[in-house]
Motif scaffolding. Structure first.
Motif, PDB file in Angstrom:
ATOM      1  N   LEU A  27     -22.443  -0.151 -61.670  1.00 21.91           N
ATOM      2  CA  LEU A  27     -22.875  -0.467 -60.411  1.00 21.91           C
ATOM      3  C   LEU A  27     -21.902  -1.248 -59.404  1.00 21.91           C
ATOM      4  O   LEU A  27     -21.322  -0.858 -58.289  1.00 21.91           O
ATOM      5  CB  LEU A  27     -24.293  -1.021 -60.281  1.00 21.91           C
ATOM      6  CG  LEU A  27     -24.904  -0.942 -58.764  1.00 21.91           C
ATOM      7  CD1 LEU A  27     -25.182   0.265 -58.176  1.00 21.91           C
ATOM      8  CD2 LEU A  27     -26.407  -1.700 -58.916  1.00 21.91           C
ATOM      9  N   VAL A  47     -23.835  -0.161 -53.995  1.00 23.74           N
ATOM     10  CA  VAL A  47     -24.506  -1.735 -54.282  1.00 23.74           C
ATOM     11  C   VAL A  47     -25.699  -1.907 -53.245  1.00 23.74           C
ATOM     12  O   VAL A  47     -25.196  -1.447 -51.809  1.00 23.74           O
ATOM     13  CB  VAL A  47     -23.621  -2.615 -54.527  1.00 23.74           C
ATOM     14  CG1 VAL A  47     -24.371  -4.175 -54.642  1.00 23.74           C
ATOM     15  CG2 VAL A  47     -22.495  -2.377 -55.712  1.00 23.74           C
ATOM     16  N   GLY A  48     -26.663  -2.453 -53.549  1.00 25.27           N
ATOM     17  CA  GLY A  48     -27.779  -2.750 -52.300  1.00 25.27           C
ATOM     18  C   GLY A  48     -27.312  -3.860 -51.729  1.00 25.27           C
ATOM     19  O   GLY A  48     -27.879  -5.071 -51.658  1.00 25.27           O
ATOM     20  N   TRP A 141     -34.041  -0.911 -62.300  1.00 22.27           N
ATOM     21  CA  TRP A 141     -32.755  -1.742 -62.207  1.00 22.27           C
ATOM     22  C   TRP A 141     -31.933  -1.794 -63.449  1.00 22.27           C
ATOM     23  O   TRP A 141     -32.641  -2.458 -64.475  1.00 22.27           O
ATOM     24  CB  TRP A 141     -33.213  -3.037 -61.555  1.00 22.27           C
ATOM     25  CG  TRP A 141     -32.011  -3.703 -61.116  1.00 22.27           C
ATOM     26  CD1 TRP A 141     -30.652  -3.295 -60.298  1.00 22.27           C
ATOM     27  CD2 TRP A 141     -31.510  -5.130 -61.162  1.00 22.27           C
ATOM     28  NE1 TRP A 141     -30.014  -4.414 -60.025  1.00 22.27           N
ATOM     29  CE2 TRP A 141     -30.472  -5.494 -60.602  1.00 22.27           C
ATOM     30  CE3 TRP A 141     -32.372  -6.117 -61.737  1.00 22.27           C
ATOM     31  CZ2 TRP A 141     -29.911  -6.738 -60.737  1.00 22.27           C
ATOM     32  CZ3 TRP A 141     -31.739  -7.560 -61.801  1.00 22.27           C
ATOM     33  CH2 TRP A 141     -30.393  -7.810 -61.351  1.00 22.27           C
ATOM     34  N   ASN A 194     -36.871  -0.328 -57.111  1.00 20.41           N
ATOM     35  CA  ASN A 194     -35.163  -0.283 -57.262  1.00 20.41           C
ATOM     36  C   ASN A 194     -35.227   0.566 -58.519  1.00 20.41           C
ATOM     37  O   ASN A 194     -35.339  -0.084 -59.624  1.00 20.41           O
ATOM     38  CB  ASN A 194     -34.792  -1.437 -57.196  1.00 20.41           C
ATOM     39  CG  ASN A 194     -33.330  -1.632 -57.550  1.00 20.41           C
ATOM     40  OD1 ASN A 194     -32.700  -0.350 -57.303  1.00 20.41           O
ATOM     41  ND2 ASN A 194     -32.360  -2.550 -57.496  1.00 20.41           N
ATOM     42  N   TYR A 225     -37.453  -7.609 -52.556  1.00 26.25           N
ATOM     43  CA  TYR A 225     -37.209  -6.989 -51.313  1.00 26.25           C
ATOM     44  C   TYR A 225     -38.288  -7.102 -50.171  1.00 26.25           C
ATOM     45  O   TYR A 225     -38.702  -6.464 -49.427  1.00 26.25           O
ATOM     46  CB  TYR A 225     -37.183  -5.452 -51.437  1.00 26.25           C
ATOM     47  CG  TYR A 225     -35.722  -5.084 -52.334  1.00 26.25           C
ATOM     48  CD1 TYR A 225     -34.648  -4.938 -51.598  1.00 26.25           C
ATOM     49  CD2 TYR A 225     -36.038  -5.127 -53.745  1.00 26.25           C
ATOM     50  CE1 TYR A 225     -33.667  -4.657 -52.493  1.00 26.25           C
ATOM     51  CE2 TYR A 225     -34.954  -4.672 -54.597  1.00 26.25           C
ATOM     52  CZ  TYR A 225     -33.508  -4.847 -54.162  1.00 26.25           C
ATOM     53  OH  TYR A 225     -32.671  -4.359 -54.786  1.00 26.25           O
ATOM     54  N   LYS A 257     -31.878 -10.051 -50.060  1.00 25.21           N
ATOM     55  CA  LYS A 257     -32.114  -9.216 -49.015  1.00 25.21           C
ATOM     56  C   LYS A 257     -32.822  -9.705 -47.872  1.00 25.21           C
ATOM     57  O   LYS A 257     -32.332  -9.302 -46.621  1.00 25.21           O
ATOM     58  CB  LYS A 257     -32.664  -7.878 -49.602  1.00 25.21           C
ATOM     59  CG  LYS A 257     -32.224  -7.478 -51.169  1.00 25.21           C
ATOM     60  CD  LYS A 257     -30.729  -7.157 -51.184  1.00 25.21           C
ATOM     61  CE  LYS A 257     -30.508  -6.451 -52.493  1.00 25.21           C
ATOM     62  NZ  LYS A 257     -30.399  -7.117 -53.693  1.00 25.21           N
ATOM     63  N   PHE A 353     -33.854   1.644 -51.494  1.00 26.66           N
ATOM     64  CA  PHE A 353     -33.228   2.747 -52.221  1.00 26.66           C
ATOM     65  C   PHE A 353     -34.267   4.108 -52.544  1.00 26.66           C
ATOM     66  O   PHE A 353     -35.411   3.820 -52.189  1.00 26.66           O
ATOM     67  CB  PHE A 353     -33.151   2.546 -53.703  1.00 26.66           C
ATOM     68  CG  PHE A 353     -32.394   0.702 -53.810  1.00 26.66           C
ATOM     69  CD1 PHE A 353     -31.196   0.932 -53.272  1.00 26.66           C
ATOM     70  CD2 PHE A 353     -32.758  -0.294 -54.243  1.00 26.66           C
ATOM     71  CE1 PHE A 353     -30.313  -0.076 -53.341  1.00 26.66           C
ATOM     72  CE2 PHE A 353     -32.011  -1.493 -53.910  1.00 26.66           C
ATOM     73  CZ  PHE A 353     -30.707  -1.312 -53.848  1.00 26.66           C
ATOM     74  N   ARG A 379     -29.022   7.019 -57.311  1.00 25.36           N
ATOM     75  CA  ARG A 379     -29.604   6.327 -56.453  1.00 25.36           C
ATOM     76  C   ARG A 379     -28.652   5.938 -55.169  1.00 25.36           C
ATOM     77  O   ARG A 379     -27.560   5.857 -55.180  1.00 25.36           O
ATOM     78  CB  ARG A 379     -29.848   4.726 -57.079  1.00 25.36           C
ATOM     79  CG  ARG A 379     -30.608   3.956 -56.197  1.00 25.36           C
ATOM     80  CD  ARG A 379     -30.631   2.361 -56.573  1.00 25.36           C
ATOM     81  NE  ARG A 379     -29.193   1.734 -56.303  1.00 25.36           N
ATOM     82  CZ  ARG A 379     -28.917   0.579 -56.165  1.00 25.36           C
ATOM     83  NH1 ARG A 379     -29.894  -0.083 -56.938  1.00 25.36           N
ATOM     84  NH2 ARG A 379     -27.714  -0.103 -56.005  1.00 25.36           N
TER      85      ARG A 379
HETATM   86  C1  LMR Z   1     -28.517  -3.603 -56.310  1.00 28.25           C
HETATM   87  O1  LMR Z   1     -29.276  -3.098 -57.332  1.00 28.25           O
HETATM   88  O2  LMR Z   1     -27.713  -2.940 -55.967  1.00 28.25           O
HETATM   89  C2  LMR Z   1     -28.638  -5.097 -56.138  1.00 28.25           C
HETATM   90  O3  LMR Z   1     -29.629  -5.527 -56.563  1.00 28.25           O
HETATM   91  C3  LMR Z   1     -27.445  -5.740 -56.749  1.00 28.25           C
HETATM   92  C4  LMR Z   1     -27.534  -5.825 -57.954  1.00 28.25           C
HETATM   93  O4  LMR Z   1     -26.860  -7.165 -58.507  1.00 28.25           O
HETATM   94  O5  LMR Z   1     -27.403  -5.062 -58.870  1.00 28.25           O
END
Ligand code: LMR
Length: 401
Positions: A27, A47-48, A141, A194, A225, A257, A353, A379
């Motif tokens: 990621l 990336v989030g 995640w 996520n 989040y 976030k 996401f 994603r």
């Molecule tokens: C994500 O899922 O993109 C974020 O939470 C950044 C990460 O640390 O993975």
């Protein structure tokens, strides 16, 4: 006896030669791949991180104002303790739990990001019960498994969602909890799941809370989040419902976030315990684990959050900014969903996401043929979209499907 003319130990490739090359984080690797792509029309949905309509990740105005105040007023940089900023932690309690009535039963502390909170919580569970298994709905995640594995706890996955229909597999989740051993932990996304955006309803949270309490399972809620789904309070509904049902639970919290403090690494771990005596024992364990891991967490970001939560004006400014972030995400969801019936599910999901039902070769084609960057799982970061990027994304999705 050691003598000066002793021969060197037989030549060895390296004293650390037993290490094996590790793959880089797939990621985070997207950041570099995207930066290196010269195509002007490229779109970053990896990336989030939140981006505004101009594609920037701005520092919240409330954060800038709190930073100015901190710079002017902070009296010292002397150490804090392993618990971090206690005012930060106390300020978050009502934000997460709705009020402070559970305070006496809560242990917890500031952590380096939500990741630090997850890791410390995992270590606490392992210290208490090394045989515990952590049940989690998949996909989840990607960093969850390494974090829990590093603490010595295996992650056992059941289905959270069927990506082909985008329907939540609630029966699979209930079955997993019925099959779990009392004392096992259940890792749940508090809101804005996520990587899928597929959240539980209030009724489902009630059912999960009741079942975990009945079966003696330990809820561990990852709340990263809050405010990006429906509202600050609605997004904490799961935590608050489970706290009513279960005498004990963990909550890993991230300010990445909803305060935009990503690189400052600001998080907290909350432990709900049966009574104040149990809270004191848990707290002592948390402090010793934190001391052995990072001694004390970085201060700056948590001090900023404390100032925002303490000051009525700063707090109102921050909440208005969270509303703005959420409204933009909702607008992007609705805009994308309207472009293709196969994307209609996007409007029903929450937070940053959603996961497109794409195979790895299709994700690769999105990147190579259409300059659209997303996680290997399919994603997409909805907060990376702008009105101008909706049509190219929908067109590319239709082309690779
Ligand atoms: C994500 O899922 O993109 C974020 O939470 C950044 C990460 O640390 O993975």
């Amino acid at each position: 006896m050691i003598t000066l003319d002793e021969k060197p130990v037989a030549a060895q490739r390296s004293l650390l030669g037993r290490l094996e090359l590790q793959p880089s984080d797939a990621l985070l690797a997207l950041i570099g791949l995207y930066a290196a792509d010269p195509r002007a029309h490229k779109i970053d949905l990896g990336v989030g991180v939140y981006k505004d309509e101009a594609g920037h990740t701005p520092v919240f105005a409330a954060v800038k104002a709190a930073e100015a105040k901190l710079l002017a007023e902070q009296p010292t940089k002397a150490y804090v303790g392993p618990e971090g900023d206690v005012g930060f932690f106390a300020g978050l309690v009502p934000v997460v739990f709705g009020d402070s009535s559970l305070r006496a039963r809560l242990a917890g502390l500031q952590t380096p990001g939500g990741t630090g909170a997850l890791r410390l919580g995992a270590e606490l569970i392992a210290r208490n019960n090394p045989d515990a298994v952590v049940h989690v709905g998949g996909p989840t995640w990607p960093n969850h498994a390494p974090i829990f594995a590093a603490a010595g706890l295996p992650l056992r996955q059941h289905r959270h969602i069927d990506l082909s229909t985008q329907e939540l597999c609630f029966d699979d989740i209930l079955a997993a909890l019925h099959g779990a051993v009392p004392g096992d932990a259940v890792l749940l996304h508090g809101c804005c799941h996520n990587p899928t955006g597929a959240d539980f309803t209030v009724e489902q949270w009630e059912a999960l809370g009741a079942l975990m309490a009945k079966r003696g399972l330990l809820p561990f809620i990852d709340l990263a989040y809050q405010g990006l789904g429906d509202s600050m309070d609605d997004d904490a509904a799961g935590v608050r419902i489970v706290a009513r049902h279960c005498p004990e639970m963990l909550v890993a919290y991230s300010c990445d976030k909803n305060f935009g403090l990503y690189r400052e690494r600001v998080g907290a771990l909350f432990l709900l315990t049966p009574d104040p005596q149990a809270a004191a024992v848990v707290q002592s364990n948390l402090l010793s684990l934190a001391r052995a891991n990072w001694s004390m967490p970085p201060d700056h970001g948590a001090a900023v959050v404390r100032l925002i939560l303490e000051g009525a004006d700063l707090r109102a400014q921050w909440l208005a900014e969270v509303d703005e972030v959420r409204s933009r995400i909702v607008a992007m969801r609705q805009g994308l969903a309207a472009l293709d019936p196969a994307l209609a599910f996007i409007a029903r999901q929450k937070g940053m996401f959603s996961t497109l039902p794409l195979a790895p070769d299709q994700v690769k084609a999105m990147r190579e043929d259409h300059a659209i960057y997303m996680a290997g799982s399919g994603r997409i970061n909805i907060a990376g979209l702008t009105p101008a990027k909706l049509a190219p994304l929908a067109a590319a999705f239709a082309a690779v499907r």
